[in-house]
Motif scaffolding. Structure first.
Motif, PDB file in Angstrom:
ATOM      1  N   TRP A  34       0.847  -1.193   0.000  1.00 53.40           N
ATOM      2  CA  TRP A  34       0.000   0.000   0.000  1.00 53.40           C
ATOM      3  C   TRP A  34       0.880   1.240   0.000  1.00 53.40           C
ATOM      4  O   TRP A  34       1.892   1.309   0.730  1.00 53.40           O
ATOM      5  N   PHE A  49       2.876  -6.678   2.645  1.00 54.48           N
ATOM      6  CA  PHE A  49       2.539  -8.040   3.031  1.00 54.48           C
ATOM      7  C   PHE A  49       3.270  -9.005   2.103  1.00 54.48           C
ATOM      8  O   PHE A  49       3.310  -8.809   0.897  1.00 54.48           O
ATOM      9  N   ALA A  67      -3.960  -2.332   8.408  1.00 55.88           N
ATOM     10  CA  ALA A  67      -4.275  -3.092   7.196  1.00 55.88           C
ATOM     11  C   ALA A  67      -4.272  -4.568   7.517  1.00 55.88           C
ATOM     12  O   ALA A  67      -3.556  -5.033   8.409  1.00 55.88           O
ATOM     13  N   GLU A  68      -5.086  -5.272   6.770  1.00 64.59           N
ATOM     14  CA  GLU A  68      -5.158  -6.729   6.877  1.00 64.59           C
ATOM     15  C   GLU A  68      -5.067  -7.326   5.490  1.00 64.59           C
ATOM     16  O   GLU A  68      -5.427  -6.682   4.503  1.00 64.59           O
ATOM     17  N   ARG A  69      -4.625  -8.561   5.474  1.00 62.59           N
ATOM     18  CA  ARG A  69      -4.646  -9.299   4.219  1.00 62.59           C
ATOM     19  C   ARG A  69      -5.172 -10.685   4.540  1.00 62.59           C
ATOM     20  O   ARG A  69      -4.502 -11.471   5.210  1.00 62.59           O
ATOM     21  N   SER A  75      -6.724  -7.419   0.379  1.00 60.60           N
ATOM     22  CA  SER A  75      -6.254  -6.608   1.510  1.00 60.60           C
ATOM     23  C   SER A  75      -7.201  -5.443   1.736  1.00 60.60           C
ATOM     24  O   SER A  75      -7.787  -4.907   0.785  1.00 60.60           O
ATOM     25  N   THR A  76      -7.341  -5.082   3.003  1.00 62.22           N
ATOM     26  CA  THR A  76      -8.149  -3.925   3.388  1.00 62.22           C
ATOM     27  C   THR A  76      -7.292  -2.956   4.194  1.00 62.22           C
ATOM     28  O   THR A  76      -6.655  -3.370   5.168  1.00 62.22           O
ATOM     29  N   CYS A  92      -2.536   0.597  -4.323  1.00 58.94           N
ATOM     30  CA  CYS A  92      -2.149  -0.756  -3.960  1.00 58.94           C
ATOM     31  C   CYS A  92      -1.340  -1.329  -5.117  1.00 58.94           C
ATOM     32  O   CYS A  92      -1.602  -1.027  -6.288  1.00 58.94           O
ATOM     33  N   SER A  94       0.873  -5.112  -6.349  1.00 58.26           N
ATOM     34  CA  SER A  94       1.254  -6.483  -6.022  1.00 58.26           C
ATOM     35  C   SER A  94       2.410  -6.923  -6.904  1.00 58.26           C
ATOM     36  O   SER A  94       2.656  -6.347  -7.959  1.00 58.26           O
TER      37      SER A  94
END
Lengths: 119, 116
Positions: A34, A49, A67-69, A75-76, A92, A94
């Motif tokens: 992010w 992440f 943040a979470e994945r 991911s949020t 974002c 990747s």
């Protein structure tokens, strides 16, 4: 098979409210990043992440950001008690990076971003 | 820590003219170097990258960049600019971290305007 997607594309919120921004990485990409892009600024790294490893949160500007994945995929990014200075485009990215991986696998592919406006 | 400097905030060129966007980096080892382009309302698109080998790198849309270690530079060039090249261009340097991932630091960008 498409690229990185982000939702919503635009978010307008009032100061003090919480917001959630979502990122869907490219299928099979193990690394997710992010960034924040403020007006007239470069991209500011927020969080990274990689697979099941602990995330690198060194770029988060305050404890209002988290943040979470889930499941190694989506991911949020959550911003609590938003402030006007949080207004920015949140990007974002990747990549196919593997831990200790090879050069050439690290290229980051970016989503279109979420433009956050805090009134 | 690595850093990137793009000294030109805004550049205007005529369509058909040549273009060079400057990028200087700071990093203690051999860096990974990137140029990205961001068109209005769009996400960042990778133009080209340098990891090793030939210091002149060819990218998409007719762009190229040359890695000059002695000058710590990675300038982006195009021999003949098209109106569709108007966008913001970001140089970036990547460094592998102990966790195995690559942390990328971006410059502040150069906004390119193309005039007829």
């Amino acid at each position: 098979g498409a690229g990185v997607s982000q939702s919503p594309s635009n978010k307008v919120t009032e100061k003090g409210k919480d917001v959630e921004l979502r990122c869907d990485p490219i299928s099979g990409h193990t690394a997710l990043y992010w960034y924040r892009q403020s007006l007239g600024q470069g991209l500011e790294f927020l969080i990274y992440f990689q697979g099941n490893s602990a995330p690198d949160k060194s770029g988060l500007p305050s404890d209002r950001f988290s943040a979470e994945r889930t499941g190694g995929s989506v991911s949020t990014l959550t911003i609590q008690r938003t402030q006007q200075e949080d207004s920015a485009v949140y990007l974002c990215a990747s990549s196919a990076s593997l831990a200790g991986g090879q050069r050439g696998t690290d290229t980051q592919y970016f989503g279109p971003g979420t433009r956050l406006t805090v009134l | 820590a690595q850093s990137v400097t793009q000294p030109d905030i805004h550049i205007t060129v005529s369509e058909g003219a040549s273009l060079e966007l400057r990028c200087n980096y700071s990093y203690g080892a051999t860096p990974y170097l990137f140029w990205y382009v961001q068109s209005p309302g769009q996400g960042l698109q990778l133009l080209l990258k340098y990891f090793s080998g030939d210091t002149l790198v060819q990218g998409i849309k007719g762009f190229e960049a040359e890695f000059k270690r002695s000058q710590s530079s990675f300038n982006l060039r195009k021999p003949s600019v098209h109106w569709s090249d108007a966008a913001e261009y970001f140089c970036a340097v990547g460094a592998r971290r102990s966790g195995g991932y690559q942390k990328v630091t971006f410059g502040t960008g150069t906004k390119l305007q193309v005039i007829p």
